[in-house]
Design a protein around this motif. Structure first.
Motif, PDB file in Angstrom:
ATOM      1  N   PRO A 126      47.178  22.429  15.330  1.00  0.00           N
ATOM      2  CA  PRO A 126      46.579  21.183  14.852  1.00  0.00           C
ATOM      3  C   PRO A 126      45.123  21.381  14.441  1.00  0.00           C
ATOM      4  CG  PRO A 126      47.862  20.739  16.804  1.00  0.00           C
ATOM      5  CD  PRO A 126      47.810  22.247  16.632  1.00  0.00           C
ATOM      6  N   LYS A 183      49.398  24.417  21.216  1.00  0.00           N
ATOM      7  CA  LYS A 183      49.640  23.136  20.554  1.00  0.00           C
ATOM      8  C   LYS A 183      49.558  21.990  21.558  1.00  0.00           C
ATOM      9  CE  LYS A 183      52.829  20.580  17.699  1.00  0.00           C
ATOM     10  NZ  LYS A 183      54.121  20.490  17.085  1.00  0.00           N
ATOM     11  N   GLY A 184      50.108  22.191  22.765  1.00  0.00           N
ATOM     12  CA  GLY A 184      50.039  21.163  23.800  1.00  0.00           C
ATOM     13  C   GLY A 184      48.617  20.856  24.214  1.00  0.00           C
ATOM     14  N   GLU A 205      46.988  18.937  21.318  1.00  0.00           N
ATOM     15  CA  GLU A 205      47.470  17.559  21.243  1.00  0.00           C
ATOM     16  C   GLU A 205      46.883  16.707  22.361  1.00  0.00           C
ATOM     17  OE1 GLU A 205      51.735  17.688  21.010  1.00  0.00           O
ATOM     18  OE2 GLU A 205      51.683  18.207  18.872  1.00  0.00           O
ATOM     19  N   ARG A 206      46.698  17.309  23.539  1.00  0.00           N
ATOM     20  CA  ARG A 206      46.065  16.582  24.643  1.00  0.00           C
ATOM     21  C   ARG A 206      44.629  16.209  24.274  1.00  0.00           C
ATOM     22  NH1 ARG A 206      45.260  19.980  29.841  1.00  0.00           N
ATOM     23  NH2 ARG A 206      43.445  20.645  28.698  1.00  0.00           N
ATOM     24  N   GLY A 219      45.193  14.472  20.114  1.00  0.00           N
ATOM     25  CA  GLY A 219      46.282  13.550  19.814  1.00  0.00           C
ATOM     26  C   GLY A 219      47.388  14.226  19.024  1.00  0.00           C
ATOM     27  N   LYS A 220      48.578  13.688  19.154  1.00  0.00           N
ATOM     28  CA  LYS A 220      49.733  14.244  18.454  1.00  0.00           C
ATOM     29  C   LYS A 220      49.553  14.066  16.945  1.00  0.00           C
ATOM     30  CE  LYS A 220      54.758  14.106  18.701  1.00  0.00           C
ATOM     31  NZ  LYS A 220      55.015  15.491  18.934  1.00  0.00           N
ATOM     32  N   ASP A 221      49.977  15.043  16.202  1.00  0.00           N
ATOM     33  CA  ASP A 221      49.908  15.014  14.733  1.00  0.00           C
ATOM     34  C   ASP A 221      48.488  14.762  14.216  1.00  0.00           C
ATOM     35  OD1 ASP A 221      52.693  15.440  14.542  1.00  0.00           O
ATOM     36  OD2 ASP A 221      53.039  13.291  14.840  1.00  0.00           O
TER      37      ASP A 221
END
Length: 183
Positions: A36, A51-52, A55-56, A59-61
């Motif tokens: 991301p 990626k996790g 995202e944390r 944020g996702k996407d």
């Protein structure tokens, strides 16, 4: 008498037709994992771990559905026709080598991240033995609500630069050191 180069992040440069690409080609997308944050990874020791974490934090996407996805190079900065605009270290190196440039003065946003670490940034160019300088009053780090007033991220980035890479300068001292323009 100075060459001004504009260096941007790859995900901005790939969308901007003004940005030059080294060799005119693109990487083989199928062989690379893209985080991301835009970093390319050919191998993931623990698939999905990074990626996790991203995202944390973001944020996702994040790169596809946040305001960042629509971000372009600032129109507040004029990129003149004779000023290189790149997003690859290899192309920046080729431009500097062609012109015999050995000293690079950095300014810009995200001192603690992009200016220090991104392609064409301080870390990759210092690693190639360029003399790098940071104009400390013409840069700012990525600040958070609790760090903005004191500019803690910026102060840390400047100190990290001075300890590991080179000398910082004030814009006023730089301007004084430049020879006057000839009429």
């Amino acid at each position: 008498g100075l060459l001004v180069c504009h260096v941007t992040h790859e995900w901005i440069g790939q969308r901007d037709p003004r940005a030059r690409k080294h060799g005119g080609g693109q990487a083989d997308e199928a062989s690379l994992a893209v985080s991301p944050g835009g970093e390319r990874r050919a191998y993931e020791a623990v698939p999905g771990w990074r990626k996790g974490i991203e995202e944390r934090a973001y944020g996702k996407d994040f790169l596809t559905k946040s305001p960042l996805a629509r971000m372009n190079e600032s129109r507040a900065i004029d990129i003149l026709p004779d000023e290189p605009y790149v997003y690859q270290t290899d192309l920046l190196r080729a431009i500097l080598k062609e012109r015999g440039i050995e000293n690079i003065i950095y300014t810009g946003f995200a001192t603690d991240v992009c200016v220090l670490r991104a392609d064409g940034g301080i870390e990759p160019m210092a690693g190639e033995s360029y003399r790098v300088f940071l104009m400390r009053d013409a840069t700012i780090g990525v600040e958070f609500q609790d760090t903005f007033a004191e500019r803690r991220s910026t102060a840390y980035a400047v100190r990290f630069f001075e300890v590991n890479f080179g000398n910082s300068v004030l814009s006023s001292d730089f301007i004084k050191a430049c020879p006057p323009e000839k009429d």
